[in-house]
Design an enzyme around this catalytic site. Sequence first.
Site, PDB file in Angstrom:
ATOM      1  N   ASP A  74      -5.409 -10.070   7.694  1.00 37.99           N
ATOM      2  CA  ASP A  74      -4.557  -9.400   6.710  1.00 37.99           C
ATOM      3  C   ASP A  74      -5.293  -8.261   6.003  1.00 37.99           C
ATOM      4  OD1 ASP A  74      -2.487 -11.021   7.369  1.00 37.99           O
ATOM      5  OD2 ASP A  74      -2.405 -12.125   5.483  1.00 37.99           O
ATOM      6  N   GLY A  75      -6.602  -8.464   5.751  1.00 40.10           N
ATOM      7  CA  GLY A  75      -7.372  -7.429   5.068  1.00 40.10           C
ATOM      8  C   GLY A  75      -7.418  -6.123   5.836  1.00 40.10           C
ATOM      9  N   ASN A 148      -0.926  -5.293  -1.808  1.00 40.46           N
ATOM     10  CA  ASN A 148      -0.660  -6.627  -2.344  1.00 40.46           C
ATOM     11  C   ASN A 148      -0.584  -6.647  -3.862  1.00 40.46           C
ATOM     12  OD1 ASN A 148      -0.291  -8.268  -0.134  1.00 40.46           O
ATOM     13  ND2 ASN A 148      -2.371  -9.083  -0.100  1.00 40.46           N
ATOM     14  N   VAL A 186       5.361  -8.538  -1.174  1.00 38.43           N
ATOM     15  CA  VAL A 186       4.464  -9.045  -0.126  1.00 38.43           C
ATOM     16  C   VAL A 186       3.252  -9.724  -0.743  1.00 38.43           C
ATOM     17  CG1 VAL A 186       2.894  -8.360   1.724  1.00 38.43           C
ATOM     18  CG2 VAL A 186       5.186  -7.409   1.653  1.00 38.43           C
ATOM     19  N   THR A 189       2.387 -13.781  -2.147  1.00 39.66           N
ATOM     20  CA  THR A 189       1.811 -14.933  -1.442  1.00 39.66           C
ATOM     21  C   THR A 189       0.289 -14.858  -1.397  1.00 39.66           C
ATOM     22  OG1 THR A 189       2.196 -13.778   0.654  1.00 39.66           O
ATOM     23  CG2 THR A 189       3.817 -15.442  -0.012  1.00 39.66           C
ATOM     24  N   TYR A 191      -3.061 -13.646  -4.283  1.00 43.39           N
ATOM     25  CA  TYR A 191      -3.641 -14.141  -5.532  1.00 43.39           C
ATOM     26  C   TYR A 191      -2.554 -14.629  -6.487  1.00 43.39           C
ATOM     27  CZ  TYR A 191      -7.163 -14.080  -9.326  1.00 43.39           C
ATOM     28  OH  TYR A 191      -8.030 -14.406 -10.337  1.00 43.39           O
ATOM     29  N   ASN A 192      -1.437 -13.933  -6.521  1.00 43.94           N
ATOM     30  CA  ASN A 192      -0.317 -14.314  -7.381  1.00 43.94           C
ATOM     31  C   ASN A 192       0.105 -15.760  -7.172  1.00 43.94           C
ATOM     32  OD1 ASN A 192       2.353 -13.653  -8.962  1.00 43.94           O
ATOM     33  ND2 ASN A 192       3.033 -14.437  -6.978  1.00 43.94           N
ATOM     34  N   GLN A 245     -10.232  -4.704  -2.835  1.00 40.92           N
ATOM     35  CA  GLN A 245     -11.038  -3.732  -2.089  1.00 40.92           C
ATOM     36  C   GLN A 245     -11.660  -2.658  -2.967  1.00 40.92           C
ATOM     37  OE1 GLN A 245      -8.197  -2.371   0.837  1.00 40.92           O
ATOM     38  NE2 GLN A 245      -8.424  -4.197   2.116  1.00 40.92           N
TER      39      GLN A 245
END
Length: 289
Positions: A74-75, A148, A186, A189, A191-192, A245
């Site tokens: 994902d990163g 994100n 998006v 899902t 840190y939130n 990042q």
Amino acid sequence: MKKDINIKTIKKVGIVAKSSPELVQNLKTIEKILSGYGVEILLESAVAKELNLNGYETGELARNCDFLISLGGDGTIISLCRQTAEISPFVLGIHAGRLGFLTDITMNECEKFFADFFSGKFEVEKPHMLDVFLHEKSGKTLQKIAFNDAVIVSAKSAAMTQIEACLNGKYFNYYFGDGVIIATPVGTTAYNMSANGPIIYPLSEVFTVTPICSHSLTQRPVVLPHDFEVKFKTSSDAMLVIDGQDRYKMSNLTAVSARLSDKSARLIRHVGRDYFQILKEKLHWGYND
């Protein structure tokens, strides 16, 4: 910005990848499959360097290829979408490692997926990103993009932050705790979710503000409409972290504001990809332990 994908005219596909022991073999597999459809592979410069080949800068790939492949986790796809937000290329996520929420195609599924793709059996999802504005003490404002989330947290371990929040120019709240998370649909899902924030369907036109370990039990996440803007100020020694990042010292800023962006990623998906089935599998919903 390319308006759509014409599968009959696809000639060039760019690949951005995370370094891994399987990288060379994975690239050979993808190249073999795509060459069967008459498609040329172009590599991003960092990937090409590992193979002692000539490569292209990410922006150049985005402008000159019919679509891009993000090979990694994902990163990797988050970084790619952020770097190319102004161009908004079509992006296909193929994961090499742990299965993520964004890269749902495995290497073993590539041959079947591309057979479907070149038969016109694919979908394009367009999740909104987040505009983040850094208001500097000089009066200058820098605009950044988040895929994100943008997170304001203490710059010191185990220290609390005090954050004032305004909505559309009006005082709204005062957060005292570990920080706040501003998340795209998006991003809910990521840190939130760990901070007990709500999970929002990824194509919704809203964003969330979620307190992290607040010292008040009355503090709760809020879901805001797409046309709202939220501004944060803090006198605490805090950091702004975008998508895990990029980091910025809040002490260099007078405020940080955020709103749902008009910019969106364009993600190539399986036909009939079921977001809620993915949630069920990853979060183990519906199982009677």
